[in-house]
Design a protein around this motif. Structure first.
Motif, PDB file in Angstrom:
ATOM      1  N   LEU A   1      28.733 -56.883 -30.233  1.00  0.00           N
ATOM      2  CA  LEU A   1      27.552 -56.389 -29.620  1.00  0.00           C
ATOM      3  C   LEU A   1      26.256 -56.349 -29.806  1.00  0.00           C
ATOM      4  N   LYS A   2      26.296 -55.712 -30.494  1.00  0.00           N
ATOM      5  CA  LYS A   2      24.977 -54.573 -30.832  1.00  0.00           C
ATOM      6  C   LYS A   2      24.260 -55.176 -31.741  1.00  0.00           C
ATOM      7  N   ASP A   3      24.773 -55.041 -33.105  1.00  0.00           N
ATOM      8  CA  ASP A   3      24.311 -56.412 -33.712  1.00  0.00           C
ATOM      9  C   ASP A   3      24.099 -58.107 -33.517  1.00  0.00           C
ATOM     10  N   ASP A   4      24.612 -58.216 -32.937  1.00  0.00           N
ATOM     11  CA  ASP A   4      24.032 -59.474 -32.231  1.00  0.00           C
ATOM     12  C   ASP A   4      22.800 -59.330 -31.821  1.00  0.00           C
ATOM     13  N   LEU A   5      22.625 -58.110 -30.630  1.00  0.00           N
ATOM     14  CA  LEU A   5      21.298 -57.911 -29.937  1.00  0.00           C
ATOM     15  C   LEU A   5      19.908 -57.773 -31.198  1.00  0.00           C
ATOM     16  N   LYS A   6      20.918 -57.348 -31.937  1.00  0.00           N
ATOM     17  CA  LYS A   6      19.764 -57.099 -33.308  1.00  0.00           C
ATOM     18  C   LYS A   6      18.801 -57.717 -33.536  1.00  0.00           C
ATOM     19  N   ALA A   7      20.160 -58.588 -33.939  1.00  0.00           N
ATOM     20  CA  ALA A   7      19.304 -60.081 -34.923  1.00  0.00           C
ATOM     21  C   ALA A   7      19.013 -60.524 -33.744  1.00  0.00           C
ATOM     22  N   LYS A   8      19.196 -60.931 -32.287  1.00  0.00           N
ATOM     23  CA  LYS A   8      18.409 -61.482 -31.650  1.00  0.00           C
ATOM     24  C   LYS A   8      17.377 -60.994 -31.431  1.00  0.00           C
ATOM     25  N   ASP A   9      16.561 -59.770 -31.506  1.00  0.00           N
ATOM     26  CA  ASP A   9      15.207 -59.215 -31.651  1.00  0.00           C
ATOM     27  C   ASP A   9      14.743 -59.341 -32.581  1.00  0.00           C
ATOM     28  N   GLY A  10      15.672 -59.548 -33.966  1.00  0.00           N
ATOM     29  CA  GLY A  10      14.954 -59.990 -34.973  1.00  0.00           C
ATOM     30  C   GLY A  10      13.756 -61.587 -34.836  1.00  0.00           C
ATOM     31  N   GLU A  11      15.469 -62.168 -34.351  1.00  0.00           N
ATOM     32  CA  GLU A  11      14.676 -63.666 -34.456  1.00  0.00           C
ATOM     33  C   GLU A  11      13.657 -63.749 -33.500  1.00  0.00           C
ATOM     34  N   TYR A  12      13.885 -63.263 -32.224  1.00  0.00           N
ATOM     35  CA  TYR A  12      12.644 -63.580 -31.156  1.00  0.00           C
ATOM     36  C   TYR A  12      11.546 -63.172 -32.404  1.00  0.00           C
ATOM     37  N   ALA A  13      11.645 -61.735 -33.014  1.00  0.00           N
ATOM     38  CA  ALA A  13      10.076 -61.225 -33.826  1.00  0.00           C
ATOM     39  C   ALA A  13       9.653 -61.742 -34.523  1.00  0.00           C
TER      40      ALA A  13
END
Length: 186
Positions: free
Chosen positions: A76-88
């Motif tokens: 879940l933390k990795d998914d959240l980090k990926a979503k943050d990267g995608e948003y950025a």
């Protein structure tokens, strides 16, 4: 009221005189009143009820695989980090696109999509100084494909009236005003 030695003697216990001082000292140190005893019993009961509550809550976790939970948390933390990267990345693309459209508009581009097709978008996105590189790229496109941009030169050959007579007065003006439902001017 009998003292402690008399009570002990009633039960057949005698304490030698040399031990009486030790006994009195120990008795005074360990003696507790009824209120102190009641407080201790109340605390004991509170601790027991707390222990029972915690034990019931722990039963809910019986059979739970901690390693599996840690794996899920990491995922879940990795998914959240990926979503943050995608948003950025999306936000950076939006800012780049807005900057590029504004530069095309400022340069007098007639059609943003056509001008954008002429630019090397990947090179401009990777640029360190995007605004300057966009201006340079637009100047290069303006030189090679000037038809994509509006003309900067003033109109040298103004066009006159087309067809008909140059005199728009008299009967013609009255006819036009009548067709519009306006009163005729005299």
């Amino acid at each position: 009221m009998k003292n402690i030695y008399e009570i002990l003697e009633d039960f057949g216990l005698e304490i030698p005189a040399e031990k009486k001082t030790d006994f009195e000292k120990a008795w005074k140190e360990n003696y507790r009143t009824k209120s102190e005893y009641d407080i201790a019993v109340t605390k004991r009961d509170e601790y027991k009820s707390s222990l029972d509550t915690v034990s019931e809550q722990l039963k809910a976790f019986d059979g739970v695989d901690v390693a599996d939970l840690n794996g899920q948390i990491k995922k879940l933390k990795d998914d959240l980090k990926a979503k943050d990267g995608e948003y950025a990345a999306k936000e950076a693309d939006r800012i780049f696109s807005d900057t590029l459209k504004e530069a095309i508009k400022t340069a007098g581009g007639r059609n943003e999509k056509a001008v954008m097709a002429m630019l090397d978008m990947d090179a401009l996105k990777a640029s360190k100084n995007q605004s300057e590189d966009i201006k340079k790229a637009l100047e290069a496109v303006k030189e090679s494909d000037a038809y994509l941009f509006g003309s900067d030169e003033p109109f040298m050959n103004a066009v006159g009236a087309t067809g008909g007579s140059a005199d728009v007065g008299g009967d013609n003006l009255s006819a036009i005003r009548a067709a519009m439902g306006l009163p005729t001017n005299k």
